[in-house]
Design an enzyme around this catalytic site. Structure first.
Site, PDB file in Angstrom:
ATOM      1  N   HIS A   1       0.822  -1.064  -0.159  1.00  0.00           N
ATOM      2  CA  HIS A   1       0.369  -0.001   0.132  1.00  0.00           C
ATOM      3  C   HIS A   1       0.666   0.934   0.378  1.00  0.00           C
ATOM      4  O   HIS A   1       2.109   0.958   0.123  1.00  0.00           O
ATOM      5  CB  HIS A   1      -1.042  -0.184   1.346  1.00  0.00           C
ATOM      6  CG  HIS A   1      -0.251  -0.066   2.731  1.00  0.00           C
ATOM      7  ND1 HIS A   1       0.068  -1.523   3.457  1.00  0.00           N
ATOM      8  CD2 HIS A   1       0.657   0.538   2.722  1.00  0.00           C
ATOM      9  CE1 HIS A   1       0.453  -0.816   4.361  1.00  0.00           C
ATOM     10  NE2 HIS A   1       0.900   0.583   4.270  1.00  0.00           N
TER      11      HIS A   1
HETATM   12  C1  T46 Z   1       2.825   0.807   6.811  1.00  0.00           C
HETATM   13  C2  T46 Z   1       3.879  -0.569   7.362  1.00  0.00           C
HETATM   14  C3  T46 Z   1       5.230  -0.091   7.750  1.00  0.00           C
HETATM   15  C4  T46 Z   1      -4.464  -0.129  13.524  1.00  0.00           C
HETATM   16  O1  T46 Z   1      -5.382  -0.658  13.901  1.00  0.00           O
HETATM   17  N1  T46 Z   1      -3.187   1.258  13.763  1.00  0.00           N
HETATM   18  C5  T46 Z   1      -2.658   1.171  13.054  1.00  0.00           C
HETATM   19  O2  T46 Z   1      -1.987   2.712  13.893  1.00  0.00           O
HETATM   20  C6  T46 Z   1      -1.986   0.351  12.393  1.00  0.00           C
HETATM   21  C7  T46 Z   1      -0.626   0.988  11.435  1.00  0.00           C
HETATM   22  C8  T46 Z   1      -2.450  -0.600  11.987  1.00  0.00           C
HETATM   23  N2  T46 Z   1      -3.344  -0.715  12.474  1.00  0.00           N
HETATM   24  C9  T46 Z   1      -4.579  -1.965  11.797  1.00  0.00           C
HETATM   25  C10 T46 Z   1      -4.921  -2.227  10.119  1.00  0.00           C
HETATM   26  C11 T46 Z   1      -5.304  -3.403  10.112  1.00  0.00           C
HETATM   27  O3  T46 Z   1      -6.016  -4.031  10.945  1.00  0.00           O
HETATM   28  O4  T46 Z   1      -3.712  -3.193  12.114  1.00  0.00           O
HETATM   29  C12 T46 Z   1      -3.911  -4.493  10.956  1.00  0.00           C
HETATM   30  C13 T46 Z   1      -2.792  -4.218   9.970  1.00  0.00           C
HETATM   31  O5  T46 Z   1      -2.380  -3.290   9.492  1.00  0.00           O
HETATM   32  P1  T46 Z   1      -2.168  -2.962   7.253  1.00  0.00           P
HETATM   33  O6  T46 Z   1      -2.142  -4.520   6.854  1.00  0.00           O
HETATM   34  O7  T46 Z   1      -1.827  -2.290   6.738  1.00  0.00           O
HETATM   35  O8  T46 Z   1      -0.080  -4.151   8.549  1.00  0.00           O
HETATM   36  P2  T46 Z   1       1.085  -3.802   7.669  1.00  0.00           P
HETATM   37  O9  T46 Z   1       2.382  -4.228   8.348  1.00  0.00           O
HETATM   38  O10 T46 Z   1       0.770  -4.611   6.156  1.00  0.00           O
HETATM   39  O11 T46 Z   1       1.293  -2.108   7.347  1.00  0.00           O
HETATM   40  C14 T46 Z   1       1.457  -1.553   8.369  1.00  0.00           C
HETATM   41  C15 T46 Z   1       0.788   0.207   8.493  1.00  0.00           C
HETATM   42  O12 T46 Z   1      -0.287   0.168   8.631  1.00  0.00           O
HETATM   43  C16 T46 Z   1       1.586   0.771   7.206  1.00  0.00           C
HETATM   44  O13 T46 Z   1       0.880   2.719   7.380  1.00  0.00           O
HETATM   45  O14 T46 Z   1       3.178   1.750   6.392  1.00  0.00           O
HETATM   46  O15 T46 Z   1       2.577  -0.907   8.187  1.00  0.00           O
END
Ligand code: T46
Length: 162
Positions: free
Chosen positions: A77
């Site tokens: 993303h």
């Molecule tokens: C990024 C990379 C480096 C929350 O509820 N609060 C938060 O502050 C974050 C970051 C995530 N979430 C929830 C949203 C999803 O349900 O945690 C879950 C996993 O998030 P995501 O699939 O977006 O995780 P990554 O590891 O793909 O990405 C994360 C960050 O979301 C993103 O901003 O730049 O790490």
């Protein structure tokens, strides 16, 4: 000034006053920081960075990812506005970056190395070692609407900006 030059000239990395290291992979600017590190004989090392001094923004949120097996791939993303610094205090994580024009990679394998990831950069994180920890300090609170999770939409967004 041609639009591509203007974009590079106005890139936030150009205005950083601190000890950051800037590597330019043709037009894509990769900015890493080397955190100040203080080693105490036989007692490990303390590493530190300060908001608005060592990274080019204030910090409103910190999160970290742990317990991931080797080979884990996350991300996929970009963010419309969010700016972040990523670092890996334990282990080794490959960060793939894509600005819609070119791609690059940075290996986070040093606890004192930080990577600034600006908005409008597609990112993927690949765990090279089990239990590597990815820490992130962000300039904004969590906002689901700031994510672009569709690659074609990302390309349209960055290409519209020139
Ligand atoms: C990024 C990379 C480096 C929350 O509820 N609060 C938060 O502050 C974050 C970051 C995530 N979430 C929830 C949203 C999803 O349900 O945690 C879950 C996993 O998030 P995501 O699939 O977006 O995780 P990554 O590891 O793909 O990405 C994360 C960050 O979301 C993103 O901003 O730049 O790490």
């Amino acid at each position: 000034m041609d639009p591509a030059h203007k974009r590079r000239h106005n890139h936030p990395a150009r205005h950083l006053r601190v000890c950051g290291k800037v590597r330019k992979a043709s037009t894509m600017i990769i900015q890493t920081i080397h955190m100040k590190s203080v080693t105490a004989e036989g007692q490990g090392t303390l590493s530190v960075f300060e908001a608005s001094r060592d990274v080019p923004f204030d910090i409103k949120r910190i999160y970290y990812i742990h317990g991931a097996p080797q080979g884990t791939q996350r991300g996929g993303h970009a963010h419309k506005a969010l700016r972040q610094v990523l670092w890996c205090p334990y282990g080794s994580i490959l960060i793939r970056l894509d600005d819609g024009h070119e791609k690059s990679e940075v290996l986070l394998d040093d606890p004192a190395k930080g990577l600034i990831v600006e908005h409008n950069i597609w990112r993927e994180m690949i765990w090279q070692q089990e239990n590597s920890v990815l820490c992130v300090a962000a300039d904004s609170y969590y906002e689901a609407a700031d994510y672009i999770r569709d690659y074609d939409e990302f390309l349209k967004t960055v290409q519209a900006k020139g």
